[in-house]
Design an enzyme around this catalytic site. Structure first.
Site, short mmCIF file in Angstrom:
data_model
loop_
_atom_site.label_atom_id
_atom_site.label_comp_id
_atom_site.label_asym_id
_atom_site.label_seq_id
_atom_site.Cartn_x
_atom_site.Cartn_y
_atom_site.Cartn_z
N SER A 43 1.09 -1.54 -0.10
CA SER A 43 0.05 0.01 -0.15
C SER A 43 1.11 1.02 -0.36
CB SER A 43 -0.78 -0.07 1.01
OG SER A 43 -1.89 -1.22 1.50
N ASP A 74 0.66 -8.44 -6.83
CA ASP A 74 0.01 -9.72 -7.13
C ASP A 74 0.82 -10.69 -8.07
OD1 ASP A 74 -1.40 -9.31 -5.09
OD2 ASP A 74 -3.70 -9.08 -5.54
N SER A 133 3.95 -6.04 -2.97
CA SER A 133 4.20 -6.18 -1.89
C SER A 133 4.45 -7.56 -1.46
CB SER A 133 1.97 -5.95 -1.08
OG SER A 133 1.40 -7.11 -0.72
N HIS A 167 2.28 -13.51 -0.68
CA HIS A 167 2.72 -12.48 -1.53
C HIS A 167 3.35 -13.77 -2.09
CE1 HIS A 167 0.04 -9.39 -2.20
NE2 HIS A 167 -0.22 -9.52 -0.80
C1 LIG Z 1 -3.21 -5.40 -5.69
C2 LIG Z 1 -3.15 -5.14 -4.29
N1 LIG Z 1 -2.44 -4.11 -4.27
C3 LIG Z 1 -2.01 -3.56 -3.19
C4 LIG Z 1 -1.89 -5.06 -1.84
C5 LIG Z 1 -1.75 -3.79 -0.92
O1 LIG Z 1 0.37 -4.78 -0.14
P1 LIG Z 1 -0.03 -4.37 1.27
O2 LIG Z 1 -1.09 -5.50 1.90
O3 LIG Z 1 1.64 -4.73 0.87
O4 LIG Z 1 0.20 -3.13 1.91
C6 LIG Z 1 -2.41 -4.79 -2.38
C7 LIG Z 1 -2.49 -6.32 -0.70
O5 LIG Z 1 -2.49 -7.55 -0.60
C8 LIG Z 1 -2.92 -6.24 -3.46
O6 LIG Z 1 -3.35 -7.23 -3.94
#
Ligand SMILES: Cc1ncc(COP(=O)(O)O)c(C=O)c1O
Length: 441
Positions: free
Chosen positions: A88, A195, A220, A225
């Site tokens: 994020s 992803d 991520s 992941h």
């Molecule tokens: C497509 C996508 N973008 C962003 C994120 C955000 O990642 P994080 O959980 O490390 O903040 C995710 C989380 O799984 C995701 O699936």
């Protein structure tokens, strides 16, 4: 115990004990029988590097961060990579970098439009909204679950500045078409590659990694992941100016490029002229952006270094598991719409996304799976516009979101992660078939 011993020997002993600890307590840890949709896959190599980094006690980004960043950049075929504390944060940083004044007339301003999809993870869209830009939502295609590139031209307006979307569960959107559209219209392209680490696409006859095609890619490393660092993420680009902006915004907004613990890397710490600051103002504290601190720790990077070694094997396993589920579920394709790779791609699958055909109750199927101990997931938000967070948000929809709503109501996914065994994949398929049989009666 360590008296009269050099530090290197003491460390060797401790790390040897970590190996033994892993062997005794992690290698054969009892499982609860549940079939997870994802999970960490690791061995003593990760625990050893984590412990090594802990013994350094450097804590903030350091030698492992540099190793991880350069290793990931090499894997992706990108020139620069910046490790951050989550996917994020990576999306926030990627988007905010495009708002930098250093980009002059190409910078995204509040009120500018960014084309994206509503069948998304929320933090792909959040930075657009939070900054005051306007997301423009287009529909997806089934069963690829990615943006319908035929809608791009219609969604375009004088205010469009960028396209920002994720490669859904490892399946890349039509990168060649989106890239053509972006180049033609002078738009930025951010690939949320969170992803899809390891996915390949053919562009102009050359196989390249997703995430490295657009202007900026993000990852991520949250535990489900493709590789994990616990919490963690990355932003990558091959554009030197974007890289400079990304580093500035990641590291408090500063102008200076010194690494943690370093002073005067440029050799001109006290003789620069910046804005209306007095000449020679300490460059370490000159700010070219209003930034953040989104760095991760060296301990997280250490885990990432070990995980990177395993990544090619992980990708193969994910593909094999995907193929196995396809084979097991193909006989039911009258009632289940099975996922299909986008043309000219070799996806590094994150999950196996299924849409129930009309007449099949998705919730009954997932209830059966969960009762059988098989973890399921929806495609994240399904349709972000139907969530409370979207109320009152300024946005535009082009061309309707029918397929997005189908996903919201009829789709779910199960795992393909490398920790799954052949037997577990058979159990997943059997549980889905059981649910279909029940739904017949
Ligand atoms: C497509 C996508 N973008 C962003 C994120 C955000 O990642 P994080 O959980 O490390 O903040 C995710 C989380 O799984 C995701 O699936």
């Amino acid at each position: 115990m360590f008296e009269d011993m050099p530090e290197s020997r003491a460390r060797e002993i401790l790390l040897g004990l970590v190996d033994e600890y892993w062997q005794r307590f992690h290698a054969h840890a009892p499982k609860d029988g549940r079939i997870d949709y994802a999970g960490r896959v690791y061995d003593s190599a990760e625990m050893r590097l984590l412990a090594d980094s802990a013994l350094d006690f450097w804590l903030t980004s350091g030698k492992y961060t540099q190793l991880f960043e350069s290793g990931l950049a090499k894997f992706l075929g990108a020139r620069y990579c910046s490790f951050v504390n989550s996917g994020s944060s990576a999306n926030l940083l990627a988007f905010m970098s495009l708002t930098s004044p250093l980009l002059k007339e190409r910078r995204i301003m509040p009120g500018d439009e960014v084309i994206t999809v509503a069948a998304c993870f929320p933090t792909t869209v959040a930075p657009i909204v939070q900054y005051g830009a306007v997301p423009v939502f287009i529909d997806i295609t089934l069963p690829q679950y990615n943006m319908n590139v035929d809608a791009l031209e219609g969604a375009l307006s004088k205010k469009t500045k960028a396209v920002m979307a994720a490669h859904t569960l490892g399946n890349p959107f039509d990168l060649a078409a989106v890239l053509r559209f972006c180049r033609k219209n002078n738009l930025w392209l951010i690939e949320d590659n969170c992803d899809a680490l390891g996915t390949e696409v053919s562009i102009d006859g050359k196989w390249v990694k997703s995430g490295s095609v657009g202007d900026i890619g993000t990852s991520s490393f949250y535990p489900p992941h493709h590789i994990t660092t616990g919490e963690g993420g990355a932003v990558y680009t091959s554009n030197p100016l974007l890289h400079k902006i990304i580093r500035s915004l990641r590291d408090w907004g500063r102008d200076c490029t010194c690494l943690p613990g370093q002073d005067n890397r440029c050799g001109r710490r006290f003789d620069g002229q910046f804005g209306t600051l007095p000449r020679g103002y300490d460059h370490k504290y000159v700010y070219s952006h209003f930034g953040y601190n989104l760095k991760a720790t060296d301990m997280q990077a250490a885990i990432g270094v070990a995980q990177l070694e395993k990544l090619p094997g992980f990708i193969l396993r994910r593909r094999e598991n995907f193929d196995k589920l396809t084979e097991l579920l193909s006989p039911y394709s009258d009632r289940l719409i099975l996922p299909q790779p986008c043309p000219d791609s070799r996806p590094s699958w994150f999950g196996f996304l299924i849409t129930c055909a009309p007449g099949v109750d998705r919730n009954a199927v997932t209830a059966q799976l969960e009762a059988d101990g098989v973890q399921t997931r929806t495609l994240f938000a399904g349709n972000i516009l139907r969530h409370p967070c979207a109320e009152g948000v300024r946005c535009r929809v082009f061309g309707g979101l029918d397929n997005t709503d189908t996903v919201l109501r009829q789709s779910f996914w199960v795992g393909v992660y490398p920790g799954l065994t052949g037997l577990q994949l058979e159990k997943i398929a059997a549980s889905i078939v059981r649910a279909l049989e029940k739904s017949k009666t």
